[in-house]
Each structure stands twice: as structure tokens, then as C-alpha cells.
Design an enzyme around this catalytic site. Sequence first.
Site, short mmCIF file in Angstrom:
data_model
loop_
_atom_site.label_atom_id
_atom_site.label_comp_id
_atom_site.label_asym_id
_atom_site.label_seq_id
_atom_site.Cartn_x
_atom_site.Cartn_y
_atom_site.Cartn_z
N LYS A 1 0.84 -1.22 0.00
CA LYS A 1 0.00 0.00 0.00
C LYS A 1 0.87 1.26 0.00
CE LYS A 1 -3.55 2.74 0.62
NZ LYS A 1 -4.44 3.09 -0.48
N LYS B 1 0.41 12.02 5.31
CA LYS B 1 0.67 10.97 6.32
C LYS B 1 1.28 9.73 5.67
CE LYS B 1 -2.49 8.10 7.03
NZ LYS B 1 -2.91 6.71 6.75
#
Length: 302
Positions: A171, A240
Site C-alpha cells: 500500500k 501521512k
Amino acid sequence: MKVGFIGLGAMGLPMAKRVLGGGHDLFTMFHHNRAPADELASLGARVMACAAEVASESDAVITILPADAEVREVVLGPAGLVEGFTSGKVLIEMTTATPRMIQDIERMLAEKGVGLLDAPVSGGTTAAAAGSLTIMVGGDPALLNEMRPLLETMGKTILHVGPVGLGKVVKLVNQTLAAIHLLAIGEVFALGIRSGADPRTLYEVVRASSGYSKMMDLRLPGFLLEGAFQPGFRLELMKKDLNLALDSAQMLGIPLLFGSLAAQVFTAASRAGRGAEDFAAAADFLSRLAGAELRSPAVGQA
Ligand code: NDP
């Protein structure tokens, strides 16, 4: 199956609705915002007082939270999942977070005989609502097979990628590439625009040429070409993700040159007040440094 679901945000709420729609019994809780839990209760879910209660009611618990700190708190914190888990139960952890964090959790859950799938998602809120997410799964393939029908209520493409930790890695690789591709579009389209090219013409030509990336289809129409930045995927979340990728690279002692630069641009765009906008705003921020906007002049014309 009795399924727990924690993290009822932009992704979690539509995913939890899919699980309910798949005929499972759903157990959830709320953090600060009560409204999504109430909405699920109106559809038949039970709202518990804490994560430990969710774990003791459920065979499998799904979590999709902001990042590492929140996952650690929900799993290991006071009245956390670990207090309600018993041997044979399963945690399906779908947050975009670091491999190190999920591997720590794997060790602690293994001591109690609790199974773990590391299963982040891509596809955004539209795919979450449609049940067509891509789910990249790290963990025991036999456990994945057992949980596949549950995952199929939320995702269309479900891929085994290795042991626990690899889901998060894959991811983060995707996110870093997506951010770099986006910023490359912002920077280099600005060159064309400042030289007199029309952004839609640039898109049309590059789409059929070697400079193309899928990010063009994902973030030019509807976002950059229209000057529209409603999320979508919030810039703050992509910032993030880039910092999580940098954290992983640092742990390995390897360089991430373009990734570092991308993280800096996202930080600057966030400081400029654009954190709550779609992450396409980072490309707009970058193109404006060159005095260009990717918004096509054709917008608003009859
Ligand atoms: P949101 O910020 O919309 O939602 C986060 C949710 O977590 C909120 O419901 C929040 O509750 C809850 N929460 C936070 N802390 C706690 C806690 N300690 N205990 C219980 N619940 C808690 O995030 P998203 O849904 O957008 O994203 C979730 C994850 O999915 C992130 O890792 C993101 O990177 C990833 N992701 C997001 C995509 C997107 O398009 N948005 C696409 C793919 C992946 P409250 O509001 O009450 O604090």
C-alpha cells in the site's frame, strides 16, 4: 458471521454498510463522532461501549483507522480489542500504516491465539460504497481463504501479497508512486501552460504518449482541469502516507529521493492551508509556484 467494525470514517462507514448488507451481524463503537454508529444501528448493528466489548462479541473484527497510533490504541490500549479477544478470533486490520506496527501487533495477538490479516485498501470512498475496493492482504493464505467471503462484501480485487507487514508495504509503495505521479503532472504541465499550451490538449496528447500515467485520468478531469478540490482523498492523509513510507525507508537505511521531495511538497501545501482539500491540491500548489493553473480556460465557457 459476527463481525466487529471499528473506524467509521470516510472509508469505514460505507465499508461497514457493505458488511451489514452481506448478511453479517455487526458490532461497532464510536470514538468522538457518534453519528456514523447511530446510522449503522438504524440498519441493525449493535453499538458497544468499547473495543474490548466489540472483540468479545465478534468472530472477526475489522479496523480502519487513521494510522499507527490509533491502531495501537484500539488494539492494545485500555479496554482495547486484546482484552476481549480469545483464541481463534481474527483481526482484519485495513488501515494504511507501517509494517513495523502491524508486525508488533501480530506478535502480541499470536500469544493469545488470535489470527491477523494485514489488509489495506485502495479505491477511495466511491469503491468503498460500491464494494469494489482493491484489498492487498498480508498473512496466512489459509486464514485469507477463510475470511475471503467477508472481504468480498467490501472488495472486488483481493490479492495475497505475502506475510503480515507486506500488505502495508504494498500500500505504501502504491501511495508513494501515486503522490510522485501527481506532483510530476503539476510541475511539468505548468511548464507547458506557461509556454502557451492548453492543459486539455496536453492531457489528450500525453495520454496517447509515453509520459502518461493513470493519475492523469484520476486527477485531471473533475479536479485539476476544473480547479475543483473537494475530497476525494484528503491531502492530509496522503501527507501521512508519504511520511510512513519515509519512516519505512529510514528503518531500512535506504534513500527515497523523490518520495522525500514529494513529502516536502505535501507538507508545504498543508502549511498553506490545503490539508482538508483533495490531494490533487498539492499539484495545484506546485503549479502555482510556477505561476500556472491547470484549470482549463474552457471551464465556464458555453
Ligand atoms: P477518517 O479520518 O475519515 O476516519 C477515521 C475514523 O477513525 C473516524 O471514524 C474516527 O472516529 C476513527 N477513530 C480515530 N481514532 C479512533 C480511536 N482511537 N478509536 C476508535 N475510532 C477512532 O479516515 P478515512 O476513513 O478516510 O481513512 C481511514 C484509513 O484508510 C487511513 O489509514 C487512510 O489512509 C486509508 N484510506 C483512505 C482512503 C480515502 O479515500 N479516504 C482510501 C484508501 C485508504 P472520530 O471521527 O470519532 O474520531
